[in-house]
Design a protein around this motif. Structure first.
Motif, mmCIF file in Angstrom:
data_model
loop_
_atom_site.group_PDB
_atom_site.id
_atom_site.type_symbol
_atom_site.label_atom_id
_atom_site.label_comp_id
_atom_site.label_asym_id
_atom_site.label_seq_id
_atom_site.Cartn_x
_atom_site.Cartn_y
_atom_site.Cartn_z
ATOM 1 N N MET A 68 66.068 -81.120 13.992
ATOM 2 C CA MET A 68 66.244 -79.964 13.120
ATOM 3 C C MET A 68 64.869 -79.482 12.673
ATOM 4 N N THR A 69 64.722 -78.176 12.581
ATOM 5 C CA THR A 69 63.441 -77.569 12.180
ATOM 6 C C THR A 69 63.643 -76.641 10.991
ATOM 7 N N TRP A 70 62.720 -76.724 10.035
ATOM 8 C CA TRP A 70 62.715 -75.855 8.858
ATOM 9 C C TRP A 70 61.449 -75.017 8.910
ATOM 10 N N THR A 71 61.549 -73.761 8.459
ATOM 11 C CA THR A 71 60.412 -72.846 8.492
ATOM 12 C C THR A 71 60.063 -72.384 7.078
ATOM 13 N N LEU A 72 58.767 -72.484 6.754
ATOM 14 C CA LEU A 72 58.249 -71.997 5.470
ATOM 15 C C LEU A 72 57.303 -70.846 5.769
ATOM 16 N N GLN A 73 57.313 -69.821 4.940
ATOM 17 C CA GLN A 73 56.388 -68.715 5.122
ATOM 18 C C GLN A 73 55.490 -68.612 3.895
ATOM 19 N N LEU A 74 54.174 -68.676 4.134
ATOM 20 C CA LEU A 74 53.200 -68.558 3.053
ATOM 21 C C LEU A 74 52.627 -67.140 3.086
ATOM 22 N N ILE A 121 64.922 -79.631 2.158
ATOM 23 C CA ILE A 121 64.501 -80.405 3.322
ATOM 24 C C ILE A 121 64.624 -81.877 2.947
ATOM 25 N N PRO A 122 65.387 -82.636 3.723
ATOM 26 C CA PRO A 122 65.609 -84.041 3.366
ATOM 27 C C PRO A 122 64.393 -84.915 3.693
ATOM 28 N N LYS A 123 64.355 -86.083 3.077
ATOM 29 C CA LYS A 123 63.313 -87.056 3.409
ATOM 30 C C LYS A 123 63.562 -87.539 4.826
ATOM 31 N N MET A 124 62.495 -87.815 5.545
ATOM 32 C CA MET A 124 62.625 -88.282 6.922
ATOM 33 C C MET A 124 61.569 -89.348 7.194
#
Length: 142
Positions: free
Chosen positions: A1-7, A47-50
């Motif tokens: 799974m991938t999460w995207t953050l935009q700065l 976003i969960p801990k991994m």
């Protein structure tokens, strides 16, 4: 799974580019701002801990001007610290930002005409023990 953050930064903030020579307090303010922003974005997406993560940073730009991919390295370090630091302000998604817990590919400069320049961070869970490299390691031991 991938999460995207935009700065929402068109270029690295003051003090977070390798060519910047600024007062330590200016760099400290920028570092604090980025760490807090990344932490809030990670928490807002839940976003969960991994066990292990890959964190890829993209600098999305609208023009093809020559840019140094090494320049934003101090910014990338702050992003990695915010995601995996075991102390201070951070999302603490992984136990630490060492290679054992975090894969950190080089920053990629991505050209997209018509967009406002920004940084994009993609966090991918690579905790799965059945990754090809892990399977190859197990097969070699047999």
């Amino acid at each position: 799974m991938t999460w995207t953050l935009q700065l929402p930064y068109e270029r690295p903030p003051k003090g977070l580019h390798s060519n910047d020579r600024v007062h330590w307090r200016t760099k400290g303010r920028s570092t604090k701002e980025i760490r807090e922003l990344v932490t809030v974005l990670c928490r807002s997406q839940r976003i969960p801990k991994m066990q292990r993560a890959s964190v890829q940073v993209f600098w999305v730009v609208p023009t093809r001007h020559k840019r140094d991919a090494d320049g934003p390295d101090p910014l990338c370090k702050v992003i990695y610290d915010a995601i995996g630091s075991d102390r201070g302000v951070g999302a603490q998604i992984v136990p630490d930002d060492t290679p054992e817990f975090m894969d950190k590919p080089r920053l990629v400069i991505e050209h997209q005409p018509g967009v406002t320049a920004h940084f994009r961070v993609e966090i991918t869970d690579i905790s799965n023990p059945f990754r090809p490299d892990a399977v190859n390691g197990i097969a070699e031991r047999l």
